[in-house]
Design a protein around this motif. Sequence first.
Motif, PDB file in Angstrom:
ATOM      1  N   LEU A   1      36.567  42.966  42.474  1.00 46.02           N
ATOM      2  CA  LEU A   1      36.348  44.324  41.760  1.00 46.02           C
ATOM      3  C   LEU A   1      37.239  45.202  42.153  1.00 46.02           C
ATOM      4  O   LEU A   1      38.097  46.210  41.667  1.00 46.02           O
ATOM      5  CB  LEU A   1      34.858  44.797  41.993  1.00 46.02           C
ATOM      6  N   PHE A   2      37.514  45.062  43.865  1.00 41.88           N
ATOM      7  CA  PHE A   2      38.442  45.916  44.366  1.00 41.88           C
ATOM      8  C   PHE A   2      39.888  46.052  43.791  1.00 41.88           C
ATOM      9  O   PHE A   2      40.653  46.831  43.396  1.00 41.88           O
ATOM     10  CB  PHE A   2      38.471  45.988  46.002  1.00 41.88           C
ATOM     11  N   ILE A   3      40.260  44.526  43.665  1.00 44.45           N
ATOM     12  CA  ILE A   3      41.781  44.143  43.222  1.00 44.45           C
ATOM     13  C   ILE A   3      41.870  44.699  41.676  1.00 44.45           C
ATOM     14  O   ILE A   3      42.942  45.190  41.418  1.00 44.45           O
ATOM     15  CB  ILE A   3      42.147  42.690  43.570  1.00 44.45           C
ATOM     16  N   SER A   4      40.797  44.230  41.052  1.00 41.97           N
ATOM     17  CA  SER A   4      40.903  44.537  39.458  1.00 41.97           C
ATOM     18  C   SER A   4      41.185  45.869  39.431  1.00 41.97           C
ATOM     19  O   SER A   4      41.972  46.324  38.339  1.00 41.97           O
ATOM     20  CB  SER A   4      39.681  43.819  38.900  1.00 41.97           C
ATOM     21  N   THR A   5      40.280  46.838  39.939  1.00 44.43           N
ATOM     22  CA  THR A   5      40.457  48.377  39.796  1.00 44.43           C
ATOM     23  C   THR A   5      41.881  48.765  40.128  1.00 44.43           C
ATOM     24  O   THR A   5      42.564  49.418  39.368  1.00 44.43           O
ATOM     25  CB  THR A   5      39.503  49.016  40.660  1.00 44.43           C
TER      26      THR A   5
END
Length: 372
Positions: free
Chosen positions: A100-104
Motif C-alpha cells: 500500500l505504501f509503495i503503491s500510493t
Amino acid sequence: MSKQVSENLTVTSFYLWFLLHGTQTGIAMLNFPGKIILGAERDAWVSILITGASIHLIVWMIFYVLDHSEHGDIISLHRQLFGKWLGNVLTLGFYGYILLFISTEVRSYVEVLHVWVFQWSPSWELTLIILLTSIYIVAGGFRVITGICFWCVMIPSIMLITLYFPMKYAHWMSFLPLLTHDASDYVKSAPRAVPLFLGAEFLLLYYPYIKNNKKAQKWAHLAAAHTTSLYLFFACVVFTYFNIEELKHTIWPTLILSKIIRFPFFERFDYLYVFNWFLIILPRICIALWGGTQILRKTVKLKARPALWLTSILLFVVIVQLKGPMTIDRLDALLSVSGTILLYGYIPLLVIWVSIIRMFKRSKLSARIESE
C-alpha cells in the motif's frame, strides 16, 4: 542472539539519519499544506510540531521493542510474542502495508508527471520505469540503498535555496495574531500531518543492518527532528504566499511555488522541481521494496531475487489498475489510516506486550531464586 547481521552487510550508525529521514520525505510534501490547514488554518504549524514530537516517542518505542527481539527485527519479534504461525500472519500484514505504501507513493508521483510533464504517456510506462530503477537499486543490497538514501537527501536539499524567490513575496504578518485557535482545531490538524512522517516504521526491518544499533538512537532522533524542521519550513513559506481559501482549492501548493522561479537560461524551472521529486521519493520506494523482499524471504522462504521480482510484479499490477484522482485520494486516505494505526496503535501495543512479558519473566525468576 545477535541483533546485528554480519558486519560486511551493515552500515555505520550515522547513516541512520539519512535512512530514516529519506523514508519520511516523499510525495506528501507537495500537497500537505492544503490538508493540514483544515482545522488550525495558519496555526497548523503547531500541529506539525506536535506530530513531529510524537514521532520521537514512536522512535523510542521502536528501539525499545527491537532491543527485546531475538534477531533485532519485527519478523523475529512477532514469532517470539505470538508463535510461528500467527507471527508470520502479522508479518505478512506488514507486507500488505508495504504494498500500500509503495503503491500510493508511485501512483501519486505518476499523477504529478501526467499533469505537469508527460500528459500523453500511459501510466504503466512511467510506473515501469520507476519500479525498474528501484529494482536495480534494491538488487544491489542494503549498502547500495543506504548510499542512494544519502545522495537523495543531499542533492534535493540544494533546491531549498530556490525558496528564496517565493519568500520575496511572502506576507509574514499573515501569521498574526498567533495561536488564536482552540485545542480542538490543533487536534483536527495534527492527524492530517501524520502521513508526512510515515517511513519511520521501516526501522523495524533494517535495524539489524545498523552497526552498534543499540547506540544509534540519537541519529534516529536527529532524523526525526530534521524531518519536522523541513516540513515546518515548507509550511511557513506556503502559508505566507497563499491565503487560506487559495490553499483549500490548490492541489500541489509546494510545486506551484516553483512556477514563479525564472532564469534567463531556464524558463520552466518547475520541470526541474518535478524531476527532482523522483530523487525524493526514491529512498522511500527502495527501503519499502527491500523490506517487502526481506519479509517474503524470512516468512515464505523465497530467495531474495524471486521475492524482489514477485513484490515488484504485484506492485505493477496494482498500480496500473489505479485510475483517476478520486482513486488516488482514497488510496492516500487508506494509507493515512493504516499508518496512523501502525504508529500510534500497534507499536504502543507491542511495547505494552513486551513490558508485560518482561515483568512476568522477572517475577518468575525471582520466585525461582527464592525457592532455591
